[in-house]
Design an enzyme around this catalytic site. Structure first.
Site, PDB file in Angstrom:
ATOM      1  N   HIS A  43      -0.923  -0.701   0.408  1.00 37.84           N
ATOM      2  CA  HIS A  43      -0.289  -1.707   1.262  1.00 37.84           C
ATOM      3  C   HIS A  43      -1.351  -2.738   1.635  1.00 37.84           C
ATOM      4  CE1 HIS A  43       2.779  -2.522   4.706  1.00 37.84           C
ATOM      5  NE2 HIS A  43       2.058  -3.610   4.468  1.00 37.84           N
ATOM      6  N   GLU A  70       3.258  -1.997  -1.394  1.00 41.37           N
ATOM      7  CA  GLU A  70       4.041  -2.335  -0.214  1.00 41.37           C
ATOM      8  C   GLU A  70       3.490  -3.593   0.434  1.00 41.37           C
ATOM      9  OE1 GLU A  70       4.932   2.242   1.326  1.00 41.37           O
ATOM     10  OE2 GLU A  70       3.553   0.944   2.438  1.00 41.37           O
ATOM     11  N   HIS A 190       6.514   7.208   6.514  1.00 41.57           N
ATOM     12  CA  HIS A 190       5.910   6.925   7.805  1.00 41.57           C
ATOM     13  C   HIS A 190       5.927   8.184   8.670  1.00 41.57           C
ATOM     14  CE1 HIS A 190       4.126   3.699  10.270  1.00 41.57           C
ATOM     15  NE2 HIS A 190       4.371   4.559  11.241  1.00 41.57           N
TER      16      HIS A 190
END
Length: 238
Positions: A43, A70, A190
């Site tokens: 990410h 991401e 997450h």
């Protein structure tokens, strides 16, 4: 079969704390593949405080499993995706200075923008995933964008799990079932960990992929990467 994609941002955070190239992010990614990870997630953020754009290019040259990138689809992110052409791009609505991703898209309000982004991803033959919560109308809007998958934001599940596992997972079961009915694949990520992943996976057979970084890298400090990946794969029934 649910795939495990390991997010290696935290490895880059440790490296960046001292400069140099220790730990070697590329080597860790290759080792994770060798230890049984089904994919690698990164990410990159504009300030490059962990994964750097250069890392993404270097990883794209050596990875043999699925590469998932991401990020917020700003211009620099989309240019990176166009260059690298990963297996999957996960669209996340985080601000440039966000500590971590803490909310999914409100798809209806951002529909035209997301549809245009997804059209670009498909033109580049990149699978498109939208980061969302469990609101069912929001998932219906996600399907209308032409996205291939949604990634369910699982921090609320992880927070409630120690007190009431069944209540924690109920909305995710409904969201995953609807997503599948609408033709969407289902990812999740997450705050998933060795403590809560097995229950989540058993409750949601529709799950295609989990993306896990912070907990997995933290647990590896005690167990080692190879043993940690093996335990996560066992939690996924493998």
């Amino acid at each position: 079969m649910t795939k495990l994609s390991v997010n290696i941002n935290k490895v880059a955070t440790i490296r960046n704390a001292r400069g140099g190239n220790v730990p070697n992010v590329k080597q860790v990614a290759l080792d994770l593949e060798r230890f049984g990870s089904d994919g690698i997630t990164v990410h990159p953020r504009p300030d490059e405080r962990h994964i750097r754009y250069r890392d993404v290019y270097e990883l794209s040259e050596v990875l043999t499993t699925e590469f998932n990138i991401e990020g917020n689809p700003i211009e620099s992110f989309m240019r990176l995706i166009q260059d690298v052409r990963p297996a999957q791009a996960t669209l996340v609505p985080d601000a440039p200075d966000a500590l971590t991703s803490n909310a999914g898209w409100q798809v209806e309000q951002n529909f035209d923008f997301l549809k245009g982004i997804i059209d670009d991803l498909h033109r580049w033959q990149v699978r498109a995933s939208i980061f969302v919560g469990t609101d069912l109308d929001n998932i219906r809007w996600a399907a209308r964008t032409g996205a291939d998958r949604v990634e369910l934001y699982t921090e609320p599940y992880a927070a409630l799990y120690p007190q009431d596992p069944q209540r924690a997972v109920t909305e995710y079961i409904e969201a995953a079932q609807l997503a599948k009915q609408l033709g969407l694949g289902v990812n999740a990520g997450h705050d998933l960990s060795l403590d809560n992943l097995g229950f989540f996976h058993q409750a949601i057979p529709e799950l295609d992929e989990v993306s896990i970084g912070h907990a997995l890298i933290s647990e590896a400090l005690y167990l080692g990467l190879e043993k940690t990946v093996a335990r996560y794969q066992r939690a996924l029934g493998k």
